[in-house]
Design a protein around this motif. Structure first.
Motif, mmCIF file in Angstrom:
data_model
loop_
_atom_site.group_PDB
_atom_site.id
_atom_site.type_symbol
_atom_site.label_atom_id
_atom_site.label_comp_id
_atom_site.label_asym_id
_atom_site.label_seq_id
_atom_site.Cartn_x
_atom_site.Cartn_y
_atom_site.Cartn_z
ATOM 1 N N ARG A 53 6.819 49.370 48.613
ATOM 2 C CA ARG A 53 7.319 48.540 47.328
ATOM 3 C C ARG A 53 7.607 49.549 46.168
ATOM 4 O O ARG A 53 8.298 49.508 45.660
ATOM 5 C CB ARG A 53 6.268 47.559 47.124
ATOM 6 N N ILE B 101 10.016 46.487 54.315
ATOM 7 C CA ILE B 101 9.008 45.326 53.596
ATOM 8 C C ILE B 101 9.237 44.068 54.137
ATOM 9 O O ILE B 101 8.286 43.280 54.582
ATOM 10 C CB ILE B 101 9.576 45.503 52.123
ATOM 11 N N PRO C 9 11.213 42.084 49.461
ATOM 12 C CA PRO C 9 11.485 43.176 48.700
ATOM 13 C C PRO C 9 12.472 42.945 47.556
ATOM 14 O O PRO C 9 13.267 42.108 47.602
ATOM 15 C CB PRO C 9 12.108 44.079 49.694
#
Lengths: 214, 202
Positions: A63, A112, A119
């Motif tokens: 992230r 992610i 995400p």
């Protein structure tokens, strides 16, 4: 990567079994393009469990990296649209770098998602005056790329999954190539030191804060 | 084994001196043990990895010293070569120190021979430099997944990205793409690296 075994009922699972969970591409870019084919439901519970364990730390790193890549991607996209006089070879370099950053964004978003997260799809940015000339564009580009290198180098030792670590390494080397090319175009040193420094997340947040729209 | 004997003899020399084809054969002999060849993933430890990197840095460092000494480059090319030589010298020192910190012996410096390159001229020298740096960067990248210590990993990564910088600039000087592999750099295996470096070992 070995070719998928199409004789197996679940070719993706065959690949995972053959290579072991620490080796195969269900997290790595490219394979992720298959998206739907790699839904976690297709993979055995053991693999899913292992993935869930490593997921949390790696998702945080991903992230964090995604924020940087979105920032960089936006930067080059805007420069190509707005920076006056950005032409010739410098423009070609800016385009290539921007394309690389876009690929990094795509991969991190997929990663992610695979790790169970949601995400970011965009980032509010404000580059102020920095795109008003080629010189200013290059100066901030150099800073952003260098920050990217230091961010990845700083985060990498925390990464649990070897696949994610290798992907981070593949990205950081390219960020370093970006940084060097920009420096080269500006006619500066190719590296500020023989060793690229590491920054932690807090330091990176500080560095990019001026360019994030609050 | 606590330290691959090849770490002490110099990985590249050990690998290069063996006729056996393929990485597995090289590892079997390098281990000095009469057993099944181990796949690359199984037994390398941090000392082996540090010494592997050190072996490459010795080769790179020798190369730039030879190039600068032969006075083939001038102007900006020479400035860049000097900068890279200085970086490689620091990498050598750092990796030697890392090996000692791991209670090991730094790999011995292999003898190199760049005569096939130096005699040809600027273009060949810069293309070779670009190739060597790309191989070096790929070599580090190929090992990151095997490193055990976080500190060693951090050190190797801080060198790895600088090798990437070198590769990018040299590629530009010779008209190659700054990142031939695109958005994601390519990890190289020890076999690939050995094959690329072998021609320059004396």
């Amino acid at each position: 990567m070995s070719a998928p075994d199409h004789s197996h009922a679940l070719p993706e699972l065959a690949r995972v079994e053959v290579r072991g969970i620490t080796r195969e591409a269900f997290i790595v870019r490219g394979a992720l393009a298959a998206g739907a084919a790699y839904g976690l439901a297709a993979i055995g519970p053991y693999v899913h469990g292992a993935l869930a364990q490593t997921g949390a730390a790696d998702a945080d790193v991903a992230r964090f990296a995604l924020t940087l890549e979105l920032l960089e991607s936006e930067y080059y996209e805007q420069a190509l649209k707005r920076t006056p006089g950005l032409g010739g070879d410098t423009r070609a370099v800016a385009k290539e770098i921007g394309d690389n950053e876009r690929e990094h964004v795509d991969t991190l978003q997929q990663l992610i998602t695979q790790l169970g997260g949601n995400p970011a799809r965009s980032l509010g940015v404000d580059f102020g005056d920095n795109l008003s000339s080629v010189a200013k564009f290059l100066r901030l580009a150099q800073t952003l790329e260098g920050t990217g290198v230091s961010a990845y180098n700083g985060a990498a030792p925390q990464i649990v999954s070897k696949e994610v670590l290798e992907t981070a390494g593949e990205i950081v080397q390219v960020e370093a190539r970006h940084a060097a090319v920009i420096r080269f175009i500006r006619d500066g040193e190719i590296a500020s030191s023989a060793f690229d420094e590491s920054l932690d997340m807090a330091q990176v947040q500080q560095a990019i804060k001026p360019y994030l729209r609050s | 084994m606590t330290g691959d004997p090849a770490s002490r003899r110099g990985f590249l020399k050990a690998a290069g001196g063996v006729g056996a084809g393929g990485a597995l054969g090289l590892f079997a002999v390098a281990c000095g043990e009469d057993e099944e060849p181990k796949p690359e993933t199984a037994t390398t430890n941090d000392l082996d990895i540090v010494n592997y990197a050190l072996g490459l840095e010795y080769v790179e460092h020798d190369f730039y010293r030879a190039v600068i000494g032969a006075k083939i480059l001038s102007g900006r090319d020479l400035t860049i070569a000097r900068r890279i030589e200085s970086n490689e010298a620091e990498h050598v020192k750092a990796l030697e120190a890392a090996a000692r910190n791991l209670d090991g012996e730094p790999a011995p410096r292999e003898e190199t021979d760049f005569s096939s390159v130096l005699g040809v001229g600027r273009g060949k020298v810069l293309r070779t430099a670009a190739t060597l740096e790309g191989v070096g960067a790929g070599a580090y990248l190929g090992q990151v997944r095997f490193v055990e210590s976080k500190e060693i990993l951090a050190s190797l990564l801080s060198i790895h990205s600088v090798e990437g910088r070198h590769a990018a600039v040299l590629n530009r000087l010779v008209g190659r793409p700054f990142s031939p592999a695109g958005a994601f750099a390519e990890p190289l295996s020890k076999e690939q690296v050995t094959k690329a470096i072998e021609p320059y070992l004396a």
